[in-house]
Design a protein around this motif. Structure first.
Motif, PDB file in Angstrom:
ATOM      1  N   UNK A  20       0.798  -1.227   0.000  1.00 13.26           N
ATOM      2  CA  UNK A  20       0.000   0.000   0.000  1.00 13.26           C
ATOM      3  C   UNK A  20       0.820   1.262   0.000  1.00 13.26           C
ATOM      4  N   UNK A  21       2.176   1.139  -0.077  1.00 11.35           N
ATOM      5  CA  UNK A  21       3.018   2.323  -0.003  1.00 11.35           C
ATOM      6  C   UNK A  21       2.793   3.264  -1.177  1.00 11.35           C
ATOM      7  N   UNK A  22       2.375   2.743  -2.313  1.00 14.78           N
ATOM      8  CA  UNK A  22       2.197   3.563  -3.502  1.00 14.78           C
ATOM      9  C   UNK A  22       0.729   3.874  -3.783  1.00 14.78           C
ATOM     10  N   UNK A  23      -0.109   3.731  -2.778  1.00 15.37           N
ATOM     11  CA  UNK A  23      -1.539   3.927  -2.963  1.00 15.37           C
ATOM     12  C   UNK A  23      -2.025   5.105  -2.132  1.00 15.37           C
ATOM     13  N   UNK A  24      -3.087   5.713  -2.621  1.00 14.93           N
ATOM     14  CA  UNK A  24      -3.741   6.782  -1.869  1.00 14.93           C
ATOM     15  C   UNK A  24      -4.850   6.187  -1.022  1.00 14.93           C
ATOM     16  N   UNK A  25      -4.684   6.233   0.279  1.00 14.80           N
ATOM     17  CA  UNK A  25      -5.709   5.737   1.184  1.00 14.80           C
ATOM     18  C   UNK A  25      -6.733   6.831   1.456  1.00 14.80           C
ATOM     19  N   UNK A  26      -7.988   6.463   1.635  1.00 16.43           N
ATOM     20  CA  UNK A  26      -9.012   7.470   1.960  1.00 16.43           C
ATOM     21  C   UNK A  26      -8.797   8.036   3.351  1.00 16.43           C
ATOM     22  N   UNK A  27      -9.247   9.247   3.545  1.00 16.26           N
ATOM     23  CA  UNK A  27      -9.255   9.848   4.877  1.00 16.26           C
ATOM     24  C   UNK A  27     -10.607  10.511   5.096  1.00 16.26           C
ATOM     25  N   UNK A  28     -10.962  10.673   6.353  1.00 11.32           N
ATOM     26  CA  UNK A  28     -12.288  11.172   6.703  1.00 11.32           C
ATOM     27  C   UNK A  28     -12.179  12.263   7.754  1.00 11.32           C
ATOM     28  N   UNK A  29     -13.164  13.136   7.765  1.00 15.95           N
ATOM     29  CA  UNK A  29     -13.173  14.268   8.673  1.00 15.95           C
ATOM     30  C   UNK A  29     -13.685  13.920  10.057  1.00 15.95           C
ATOM     31  N   UNK A  30     -14.139  14.939  10.764  1.00 14.49           N
ATOM     32  CA  UNK A  30     -14.542  14.801  12.157  1.00 14.49           C
ATOM     33  C   UNK A  30     -15.803  13.952  12.298  1.00 14.49           C
ATOM     34  N   UNK A  31     -15.883  13.241  13.413  1.00 12.29           N
ATOM     35  CA  UNK A  31     -17.039  12.396  13.716  1.00 12.29           C
ATOM     36  C   UNK A  31     -18.229  13.247  14.147  1.00 12.29           C
ATOM     37  N   UNK A  32     -19.418  12.865  13.650  1.00 18.51           N
ATOM     38  CA  UNK A  32     -20.664  13.522  14.058  1.00 18.51           C
ATOM     39  C   UNK A  32     -21.708  12.471  14.398  1.00 18.51           C
ATOM     40  N   UNK A  33     -22.492  12.730  15.413  1.00 18.71           N
ATOM     41  CA  UNK A  33     -23.562  11.817  15.804  1.00 18.71           C
ATOM     42  C   UNK A  33     -24.726  11.952  14.825  1.00 18.71           C
ATOM     43  N   UNK A  34     -25.264  10.808  14.395  1.00 20.45           N
ATOM     44  CA  UNK A  34     -26.434  10.788  13.523  1.00 20.45           C
ATOM     45  C   UNK A  34     -27.698  10.821  14.383  1.00 20.45           C
ATOM     46  N   UNK A  35     -28.620  11.686  14.048  1.00 25.12           N
ATOM     47  CA  UNK A  35     -29.900  11.770  14.752  1.00 25.12           C
ATOM     48  C   UNK A  35     -30.909  10.830  14.096  1.00 25.12           C
ATOM     49  N   UNK A  36     -31.503   9.943  14.889  1.00 25.91           N
ATOM     50  CA  UNK A  36     -32.580   9.077  14.401  1.00 25.91           C
ATOM     51  C   UNK A  36     -33.823   9.439  15.198  1.00 25.91           C
ATOM     52  N   UNK A  37     -34.650  10.279  14.626  1.00 21.53           N
ATOM     53  CA  UNK A  37     -35.820  10.802  15.330  1.00 21.53           C
ATOM     54  C   UNK A  37     -36.760   9.674  15.729  1.00 21.53           C
ATOM     55  N   UNK A  38     -37.089   9.601  17.025  1.00 20.57           N
ATOM     56  CA  UNK A  38     -38.021   8.595  17.521  1.00 20.57           C
ATOM     57  C   UNK A  38     -37.376   7.324  18.033  1.00 20.57           C
ATOM     58  N   UNK A  39     -36.065   7.170  17.881  1.00 19.67           N
ATOM     59  CA  UNK A  39     -35.378   5.963  18.366  1.00 19.67           C
ATOM     60  C   UNK A  39     -35.012   6.137  19.831  1.00 19.67           C
ATOM     61  N   UNK A  40     -35.328   5.119  20.658  1.00 20.28           N
ATOM     62  CA  UNK A  40     -35.102   5.222  22.100  1.00 20.28           C
ATOM     63  C   UNK A  40     -34.201   4.119  22.646  1.00 20.28           C
ATOM     64  N   UNK A  41     -33.540   3.360  21.755  1.00 21.39           N
ATOM     65  CA  UNK A  41     -32.685   2.266  22.219  1.00 21.39           C
ATOM     66  C   UNK A  41     -31.411   2.216  21.375  1.00 21.39           C
ATOM     67  N   UNK A  42     -30.542   1.265  21.692  1.00 20.41           N
ATOM     68  CA  UNK A  42     -29.260   1.148  21.005  1.00 20.41           C
ATOM     69  C   UNK A  42     -29.438   0.885  19.515  1.00 20.41           C
ATOM     70  N   UNK A  43     -28.528   1.454  18.730  1.00 18.28           N
ATOM     71  CA  UNK A  43     -28.474   1.194  17.290  1.00 18.28           C
ATOM     72  C   UNK A  43     -27.063   0.729  16.950  1.00 18.28           C
TER      73      UNK A  43
END
Length: 310
Positions: free
Chosen positions: A28-51
């Motif tokens: 992988x030395x010659x490959x472009x790996x993806x990178x990602x920005x800051x983490x954000x919480x996803x809102x699931x309206x009406x959900x009251x338990x673990x996802x």
């Protein structure tokens, strides 16, 4: 699944947060790996338990997931997109969930043609093939059947713990795991593999899967939650170092890349990691590869979070 497997799988997830290929190594030395920005919480309206175990549908409309992976009453649910970070909870998927606990129906996957895959404990251990498939339409799954193939170990203790279907439905990236409560905390060993579609309910292992994954499978790690990008060039998964799970154990979301579908995947790169108490696992990507969703434990609850690609 049997009584040995139920508490073991539940314990594991609760503890965690819970073609042709060249034989040349590709670091992988010659490959472009993806990178990602800051983490954000996803809102699931009406959900009251673990996802947990999120999957974003190829058209971006649905966020599929299961509740707590305790192996007792684990069920599949879905939410409908409002925007990239907001979804409206729509309830249980109609069709794939068992009714009588203890049971586990989890780890949703969906291809572009509406073929829906999930892991289920129904009729285990009489039936060791524990991956299922159905046809998904607007929250309803019908034409349900057991997926067959030579990718199963067909040995007591071994299970297809996780899986990832390619967007075109032609390739199944599977994760076999061996459980033994007398010897291990969580899986004792795991192995990622690739199988190709034969028909709607059957996949066959690629003859060269070992060479394609030669830089990824490492007996020093426990692997799970594979996810293949829509172009087949980026393979995401979760791993941690094999051995006793302690508060210092690092859970890692990794990616391996290639520039051609006929090439081997590179050695993995760790994208994000965190300790067990704040576990991160189970990445899924939008078709355009611009957003990653996964779950994290926040203040005692498993929640779906997201990152935008840089």
């Amino acid at each position: 699944m049997n009584k040995i497997y139920f508490p073991l799988l539940g314990l594991f997830f609760i503890i965690l947060g819970i073609s042709c290929a060249s034989d040349d190594k590709n670091t992988g030395e010659n490959f472009n790996f993806p990178s990602f920005g800051a983490e954000r919480v996803v809102s699931i309206n009406g959900l009251t338990f673990d996802a947990m175990e999120p999957f974003i549908s190829p058209d971006g409309t649905y966020l599929l997931f299961n509740n707590l992976n305790d192996g007792t009453n684990t069920r599949l649910y879905y939410a409908v997109r409002v925007n990239d970070s907001v979804f409206d909870f729509a309830g249980e998927l109609n069709g794939p969930n068992q009714t009588n606990p203890p049971h586990l129906d989890a780890v949703p996957d969906l291809d572009a043609d509406g073929n829906f895959y999930w892991t289920s404990t129904r009729n285990y251990p009489a039936e060791l093939n524990n991956l299922f498939r159905g046809s998904f339409t607007n929250g309803v799954v019908n034409n349900i059947g057991r997926v067959q193939g030579d990718f199963y170990k067909n040995t007591s203790g071994w299970l297809v713990m996780d899986h990832g279907i390619s967007t075109d439905g032609q390739f199944l990236y599977y994760n076999n795991a061996r459980f033994d409560s007398s010897a291990c905390q969580g899986p004792c060993e795991t192995e990622l593999g690739i199988a190709e579609r034969v028909n709607d309910f059957e996949f066959r292992v690629l003859s060269n899967e070992a060479s394609i994954l030669q830089n990824i499978n490492d007996s020093n790690y426990i692997y799970y939650a594979p996810c293949i990008s829509s172009d087949g060039l980026e393979l995401y998964f979760t791993r941690y170092r094999k051995g006793q799970i302690t508060p210092e154990t690092q859970i890692e979301i990794c990616v391996a890349v290639r520039t051609d579908l006929a090439d081997v995947f590179s050695e993995p790169r760790v994208l994000f990691s965190d300790v067990v108490a704040d576990i991160i696992e189970a990445p899924t990507l939008t078709v355009d590869k611009q957003i990653m969703y996964y779950h994290r434990k926040i203040a005692g609850t498993h929640m779906i979070v997201m990152r935008n690609r840089n």
